[in-house]
Design a protein around this motif. Structure first.
Motif, PDB file in Angstrom:
ATOM      1  N   TYR A   1      -4.692  -2.888  -4.498  1.00 40.88           N
ATOM      2  CA  TYR A   1      -5.054  -1.565  -3.992  1.00 40.88           C
ATOM      3  C   TYR A   1      -5.233  -0.523  -5.076  1.00 40.88           C
ATOM      4  O   TYR A   1      -5.668   0.592  -4.795  1.00 40.88           O
ATOM      5  CB  TYR A   1      -3.993  -1.089  -2.983  1.00 40.88           C
ATOM      6  CG  TYR A   1      -3.788  -2.102  -1.882  1.00 40.88           C
ATOM      7  CD1 TYR A   1      -4.757  -2.301  -0.905  1.00 40.88           C
ATOM      8  CD2 TYR A   1      -2.647  -2.906  -1.847  1.00 40.88           C
ATOM      9  CE1 TYR A   1      -4.594  -3.255   0.083  1.00 40.88           C
ATOM     10  CE2 TYR A   1      -2.473  -3.855  -0.862  1.00 40.88           C
ATOM     11  CZ  TYR A   1      -3.458  -4.025   0.104  1.00 40.88           C
ATOM     12  OH  TYR A   1      -3.295  -4.983   1.076  1.00 40.88           O
TER      13      TYR A   1
ATOM     14  N   THR B   1       2.383   1.759  -3.375  1.00 35.30           N
ATOM     15  CA  THR B   1       1.322   2.123  -4.318  1.00 35.30           C
ATOM     16  C   THR B   1       1.094   3.636  -4.341  1.00 35.30           C
ATOM     17  O   THR B   1       0.721   4.200  -5.379  1.00 35.30           O
ATOM     18  CB  THR B   1       0.024   1.380  -3.949  1.00 35.30           C
ATOM     19  OG1 THR B   1       0.258  -0.023  -4.052  1.00 35.30           O
ATOM     20  CG2 THR B   1      -1.116   1.753  -4.868  1.00 35.30           C
TER      21      THR B   1
ATOM     22  N   GLN C   1       0.828  -1.205   0.000  1.00 37.48           N
ATOM     23  CA  GLN C   1       0.000   0.000   0.000  1.00 37.48           C
ATOM     24  C   GLN C   1       0.863   1.255   0.000  1.00 37.48           C
ATOM     25  O   GLN C   1       0.554   2.239  -0.686  1.00 37.48           O
ATOM     26  CB  GLN C   1      -0.917   0.005   1.223  1.00 37.48           C
ATOM     27  CG  GLN C   1      -2.126  -0.909   1.088  1.00 37.48           C
ATOM     28  CD  GLN C   1      -3.036  -0.820   2.295  1.00 37.48           C
ATOM     29  OE1 GLN C   1      -2.784  -1.439   3.320  1.00 37.48           O
ATOM     30  NE2 GLN C   1      -4.085  -0.054   2.184  1.00 37.48           N
TER      31      GLN C   1
END
Length: 224
Positions: free
Chosen positions: A79, A53, A50
């Motif tokens: 995600y 990302t 995450q």
């Protein structure tokens, strides 16, 4: 015409310099290189994915990851809405691990690996790129930029304990038939590169530059 954003993630301990010979048509693609960050204390692979990302600034990007970077981009795809996920010299689930990794998981033997020894450049090159590397260590010194013991301990554990057991059939997998880290005999449903080793991002770049554009843009089988 909007260019298609393509994000590349290098392999374990490697820098984005491993992609320096990768060239895609500039009128169609826009290349972005991701780098490893030092993991936070007790950070899970999901949390790390995450965090990385957040470095992606485009909608519907193509994600390409090498080796452990291939595992990471598959986790990142949970995600964000990726147009395509492509992995090179990697695995789609832990069922594609060689027996030695499965044994390491079952016995927790990976906890006994002295990471301080792996920080020696030659050992790190073998660890990240496979046993069959040649000894051009000056070359590998350029590519292996992450020499933090905390990162290495975290990364090795996260590879071995990766819990994905069902491959995503949308992931495009490119794999060399001479890969000694993830042997081809354990790999299913991939585009096979003849003579490709675990470092084929470096020495099969001509094949990749020829074939990657079509692989990115369509799902047709690519000739070897």
């Amino acid at each position: 015409m909007n260019k298609l954003p393509v994000y590349f993630m290098p392999g374990l301990a490697a820098s984005a310099a491993i992609f320096e010979r990768i060239a895609l048509p500039e009128d169609v693609f826009e290349i972005h290189l991701l780098e490893w960050e030092i993991p936070l204390a007790n950070e899970s692979l999901a949390e790390y994915a995450q965090r990385i990302t957040k470095k992606i600034k485009h909608e519907k990007p193509v994600l390409i990851g090498v080796s452990f970077g291939g595992i990471l981009v598959q986790e990142m795809a949970k995600y964000i809405d990726a147009k395509k996920v492509i992995i090179i010299s990697s695995v789609k689930s832990n069922l594609e691990f060689p027996r030695r990794l499965k044994v390491a998981k079952a016995t927790k033997a990976y906890k006994l690996i002295p990471m301080s020894l792996i920080l020696n450049l030659e050992n790190l090159a073998k660890f990240s790129f496979g046993e069959k590397i040649n000894h051009r260590l000056k070359l590998y010194e350029k590519f292996l930029s992450v020499r933090d013991i905390g990162y290495l301990e975290w990364a090795v554990e996260k590879v071995i304990l990766w819990d994905r057991t069902v491959a995503d059939d949308q992931v495009v997998h490119i794999h060399g038939d001479l890969d000694d880290v993830f042997p081809i005999k354990y790999i299913a449903n991939c585009i096979v590169v003849k003579g490709g080793t675990h470092v084929m991002i470096l020495n099969k770049y001509k094949w990749l530059n020829t074939n990657l554009p079509a692989i990115i843009l369509e799902d047709k089988a690519i000739a070897e």
